[in-house]
Design a protein around this motif. Structure first.
Motif, PDB file in Angstrom:
ATOM      1  N   LEU A  65       0.884  -1.179   0.001  1.00 23.15           N
ATOM      2  CA  LEU A  65       0.086   0.019   0.105  1.00 23.15           C
ATOM      3  C   LEU A  65       0.814   1.179   0.065  1.00 23.15           C
ATOM      4  CD1 LEU A  65      -3.079   1.024   0.117  1.00 23.15           C
ATOM      5  CD2 LEU A  65      -2.878   0.870   2.561  1.00 23.15           C
ATOM      6  N   THR A  66       2.088   1.318   0.608  1.00 23.12           N
ATOM      7  CA  THR A  66       2.849   2.403   0.612  1.00 23.12           C
ATOM      8  C   THR A  66       3.517   2.756  -0.666  1.00 23.12           C
ATOM      9  OG1 THR A  66       4.837   1.000   1.369  1.00 23.12           O
ATOM     10  CG2 THR A  66       3.235   1.984   3.263  1.00 23.12           C
ATOM     11  N   ASN A  67       3.486   1.833  -1.349  1.00 20.24           N
ATOM     12  CA  ASN A  67       4.231   2.102  -3.075  1.00 20.24           C
ATOM     13  C   ASN A  67       3.352   2.913  -3.671  1.00 20.24           C
ATOM     14  OD1 ASN A  67       4.953  -1.752  -3.074  1.00 20.24           O
ATOM     15  ND2 ASN A  67       6.320   0.060  -2.073  1.00 20.24           N
ATOM     16  N   LEU A  68       1.849   2.826  -3.429  1.00 20.82           N
ATOM     17  CA  LEU A  68       0.998   3.638  -4.595  1.00 20.82           C
ATOM     18  C   LEU A  68       1.187   5.114  -4.368  1.00 20.82           C
ATOM     19  CD1 LEU A  68      -2.306   1.347  -3.825  1.00 20.82           C
ATOM     20  CD2 LEU A  68      -0.249   0.867  -5.159  1.00 20.82           C
ATOM     21  N   GLN A  69       1.652   5.583  -3.384  1.00 20.48           N
ATOM     22  CA  GLN A  69       1.945   7.163  -3.460  1.00 20.48           C
ATOM     23  C   GLN A  69       2.936   7.433  -4.621  1.00 20.48           C
ATOM     24  OE1 GLN A  69       5.432   7.585  -2.243  1.00 20.48           O
ATOM     25  NE2 GLN A  69       5.379  10.009  -1.654  1.00 20.48           N
ATOM     26  N   ARG A  70       3.624   6.523  -5.400  1.00 18.63           N
ATOM     27  CA  ARG A  70       4.660   7.189  -6.257  1.00 18.63           C
ATOM     28  C   ARG A  70       4.933   5.910  -7.453  1.00 18.63           C
ATOM     29  NH1 ARG A  70       6.457   4.946  -1.911  1.00 18.63           N
ATOM     30  NH2 ARG A  70       8.180   3.454  -2.093  1.00 18.63           N
ATOM     31  N   GLN A  71       4.608   4.636  -7.261  1.00 16.41           N
ATOM     32  CA  GLN A  71       4.986   3.641  -8.091  1.00 16.41           C
ATOM     33  C   GLN A  71       3.613   3.455  -9.262  1.00 16.41           C
ATOM     34  OE1 GLN A  71       6.477   0.074  -6.177  1.00 16.41           O
ATOM     35  NE2 GLN A  71       7.616   1.322  -4.835  1.00 16.41           N
ATOM     36  N   VAL A  72       3.546   4.360 -10.244  1.00 21.25           N
ATOM     37  CA  VAL A  72       2.445   4.445 -10.947  1.00 21.25           C
ATOM     38  C   VAL A  72       1.923   3.463 -11.867  1.00 21.25           C
ATOM     39  CG1 VAL A  72       2.794   7.083 -11.014  1.00 21.25           C
ATOM     40  CG2 VAL A  72       3.810   5.493 -12.878  1.00 21.25           C
ATOM     41  N   LEU A  73       2.567   2.221 -11.831  1.00 26.75           N
ATOM     42  CA  LEU A  73       2.107   1.112 -12.710  1.00 26.75           C
ATOM     43  C   LEU A  73       1.093   0.177 -11.833  1.00 26.75           C
ATOM     44  CD1 LEU A  73       5.086  -0.184 -14.722  1.00 26.75           C
ATOM     45  CD2 LEU A  73       3.114   1.191 -15.587  1.00 26.75           C
ATOM     46  N   HIS A  74       1.453   0.371 -10.545  1.00 22.19           N
ATOM     47  CA  HIS A  74       0.459  -0.646  -9.549  1.00 22.19           C
ATOM     48  C   HIS A  74      -0.761   0.160  -9.327  1.00 22.19           C
ATOM     49  CE1 HIS A  74       4.383  -2.673  -9.886  1.00 22.19           C
ATOM     50  NE2 HIS A  74       4.750  -1.693  -9.205  1.00 22.19           N
ATOM     51  N   THR A  75      -1.590  -0.595  -8.722  1.00 24.61           N
ATOM     52  CA  THR A  75      -3.016  -0.282  -8.212  1.00 24.61           C
ATOM     53  C   THR A  75      -3.454  -0.782  -6.825  1.00 24.61           C
ATOM     54  OG1 THR A  75      -4.369  -2.042  -9.165  1.00 24.61           O
ATOM     55  CG2 THR A  75      -3.619  -0.007 -10.586  1.00 24.61           C
ATOM     56  N   THR A  76      -4.407  -0.221  -6.462  1.00 22.58           N
ATOM     57  CA  THR A  76      -4.919  -0.728  -4.976  1.00 22.58           C
ATOM     58  C   THR A  76      -5.286  -2.039  -4.890  1.00 22.58           C
ATOM     59  OG1 THR A  76      -5.620   1.658  -4.499  1.00 22.58           O
ATOM     60  CG2 THR A  76      -6.545  -0.270  -3.137  1.00 22.58           C
ATOM     61  N   ALA A  77      -5.890  -2.485  -6.151  1.00 16.17           N
ATOM     62  CA  ALA A  77      -6.525  -3.796  -6.296  1.00 16.17           C
ATOM     63  C   ALA A  77      -5.237  -5.070  -6.501  1.00 16.17           C
ATOM     64  CB  ALA A  77      -7.180  -3.999  -7.512  1.00 16.17           C
ATOM     65  N   ASP A  85       4.583  -8.728 -12.059  1.00 19.84           N
ATOM     66  CA  ASP A  85       3.182  -9.300 -12.589  1.00 19.84           C
ATOM     67  C   ASP A  85       2.228  -8.103 -12.877  1.00 19.84           C
ATOM     68  OD1 ASP A  85       4.146 -11.751 -12.762  1.00 19.84           O
ATOM     69  OD2 ASP A  85       3.393 -12.522 -11.185  1.00 19.84           O
ATOM     70  N   SER A  86       2.079  -7.380 -11.844  1.00 22.05           N
ATOM     71  CA  SER A  86       1.348  -6.076 -11.681  1.00 22.05           C
ATOM     72  C   SER A  86       1.828  -5.118 -12.784  1.00 22.05           C
ATOM     73  CB  SER A  86       1.538  -5.245 -10.282  1.00 22.05           C
ATOM     74  OG  SER A  86       1.137  -3.971 -10.373  1.00 22.05           O
ATOM     75  N   ALA A  87       3.247  -4.995 -13.072  1.00 26.09           N
ATOM     76  CA  ALA A  87       3.768  -4.004 -14.165  1.00 26.09           C
ATOM     77  C   ALA A  87       3.354  -4.459 -15.379  1.00 26.09           C
ATOM     78  CB  ALA A  87       5.060  -3.972 -13.924  1.00 26.09           C
ATOM     79  N   ARG A  88       3.357  -5.881 -15.804  1.00 19.32           N
ATOM     80  CA  ARG A  88       3.144  -6.414 -17.040  1.00 19.32           C
ATOM     81  C   ARG A  88       1.815  -6.499 -17.227  1.00 19.32           C
ATOM     82  NH1 ARG A  88       1.236 -11.394 -19.286  1.00 19.32           N
ATOM     83  NH2 ARG A  88       2.421 -11.712 -21.287  1.00 19.32           N
ATOM     84  N   GLU A  89       0.922  -6.553 -16.395  1.00 20.51           N
ATOM     85  CA  GLU A  89      -0.474  -6.235 -16.730  1.00 20.51           C
ATOM     86  C   GLU A  89      -0.805  -4.954 -17.040  1.00 20.51           C
ATOM     87  OE1 GLU A  89      -4.732  -6.687 -14.026  1.00 20.51           O
ATOM     88  OE2 GLU A  89      -3.001  -8.040 -13.715  1.00 20.51           O
ATOM     89  N   GLN A  90      -0.379  -3.903 -16.513  1.00 18.98           N
ATOM     90  CA  GLN A  90      -0.675  -2.567 -16.975  1.00 18.98           C
ATOM     91  C   GLN A  90      -0.026  -2.163 -18.194  1.00 18.98           C
ATOM     92  OE1 GLN A  90      -2.667  -0.688 -14.921  1.00 18.98           O
ATOM     93  NE2 GLN A  90      -2.746   0.986 -16.079  1.00 18.98           N
ATOM     94  N   LEU A  91       1.408  -2.706 -18.311  1.00 14.74           N
ATOM     95  CA  LEU A  91       1.970  -2.435 -19.661  1.00 14.74           C
ATOM     96  C   LEU A  91       1.356  -2.717 -20.796  1.00 14.74           C
ATOM     97  CD1 LEU A  91       5.548  -2.481 -18.399  1.00 14.74           C
ATOM     98  CD2 LEU A  91       4.337  -0.244 -18.820  1.00 14.74           C
ATOM     99  N   LEU A  92       0.749  -4.017 -20.858  1.00 12.01           N
ATOM    100  CA  LEU A  92       0.322  -4.481 -21.812  1.00 12.01           C
ATOM    101  C   LEU A  92      -1.143  -3.843 -22.358  1.00 12.01           C
ATOM    102  CD1 LEU A  92       0.952  -8.440 -21.302  1.00 12.01           C
ATOM    103  CD2 LEU A  92       2.043  -6.849 -23.148  1.00 12.01           C
ATOM    104  N   GLN A  93      -1.881  -3.511 -21.353  1.00 11.15           N
ATOM    105  CA  GLN A  93      -3.001  -2.608 -21.532  1.00 11.15           C
ATOM    106  C   GLN A  93      -2.542  -1.380 -22.288  1.00 11.15           C
ATOM    107  OE1 GLN A  93      -5.839  -2.005 -18.297  1.00 11.15           O
ATOM    108  NE2 GLN A  93      -5.006  -3.728 -17.230  1.00 11.15           N
TER     109      GLN A  93
END
Length: 247
Positions: A65-77, A85-93
């Motif tokens: 949760l503390t990452n979400l202030q700046r790590q823009v590829l990741h989400t609360t979900a 894996d989070s990065a791959r999911e977002q980047l392929l979108q």
């Protein structure tokens, strides 16, 4: 390139510095991004959107949760999901035309060297000196350009190392391994959210310049960014003839 690619990358192709030739080099390139956190997220985002053919993203951490202030590829979900894996999911979108290889591990040894050997450019987006020095050693050994970034509190650093040139300095020349350099982490020191975006985006910019073959990459130069004053300072990096890594 097919019609969909020509349209997607048309704003790059319109630039005289890039054109069809430069964009084709970007599309045929492989980039290794070490770290999928504050710096790796914006770096990978722009590399993917720009059409880098293969992105290898390595990180052994999970989204917190503390990452979400700046790590823009990741989400609360995706809290609790491996960052790669989070990065791959977002980047392929953002760009489904590219290949993304997520590696949920900390790279070292022969595996690190094998991945550096595959890469056209390596981005150091990690947060510890041990990994930074391991990446630098592999890049020196294999003659691969290295783009290094750092961000803590309100201060950022960017440097490019022309390690395909035996006369150029390496990361060890700038920050010798074994010196009494204390690790400073954002978990204890804090970090200004846009700072990671500034440095990570500049890392992507330098990588794309190297891949496409235009402009003047920030080789042998340390660029320091002060977010308080929005000021950049540049320092030349000299090769250490006694460097045990590149000397």
């Amino acid at each position: 390139m097919n019609d969909a690619e020509l349209l997607r990358y048309s704003r790059h192709i319109l630039l005289d510095d890039i054109g069809i030739e430069g964009q084709t080099r970007i599309a045929n390139a492989t980039v290794l991004v070490v770290g999928a956190g504050g710096l790796g997220c914006p770096s990978a985002l722009y590399l993917a959107s720009a059409g880098v053919g293969t992105l290898i993203i390595a990180d052994d951490d999970e989204v917190d949760l503390t990452n979400l202030q700046r790590q823009v590829l990741h989400t609360t979900a995706r809290v609790g999901m491996p960052k790669v894996d989070s990065a791959r999911e977002q980047l392929l979108q953002i760009n489904p035309l590219i290949e993304i290889e997520p590696l949920n591990k900390r790279l070292e040894g022969a595996e690190l060297e094998a991945l550096v050997a595959r890469a056209d450019v390596v981005l150091d987006c990690c947060d510890n000196f041990k990994t930074r020095h391991a990446v630098n050693r592999a890049c020196v050994k294999l003659g691969k350009p290295l783009v290094s970034g750092a961000a803590i509190r309100l201060d950022g650093q960017l440097a490019c190392f022309e390690l395909q040139n035996p006369e150029a300095p390496c990361y060890h020349c700038l920050f010798p391994e074994g010196d009494d350099v204390s690790e400073v982490r954002c978990a204890t020191m804090g970090v200004f959210a846009p700072l990671t975006g500034v440095i990570g985006t500049l890392q992507a910019s330098e990588a794309l310049k190297i891949l496409a073959g235009f402009g003047k990459p920030l080789y042998s130069t340390l660029q320091i960014y002060d977010a308080r004053a929005c000021e950049f300072t540049r320092m030349r990096i000299r090769k250490d003839p006694a460097c045990p890594v590149c000397g």
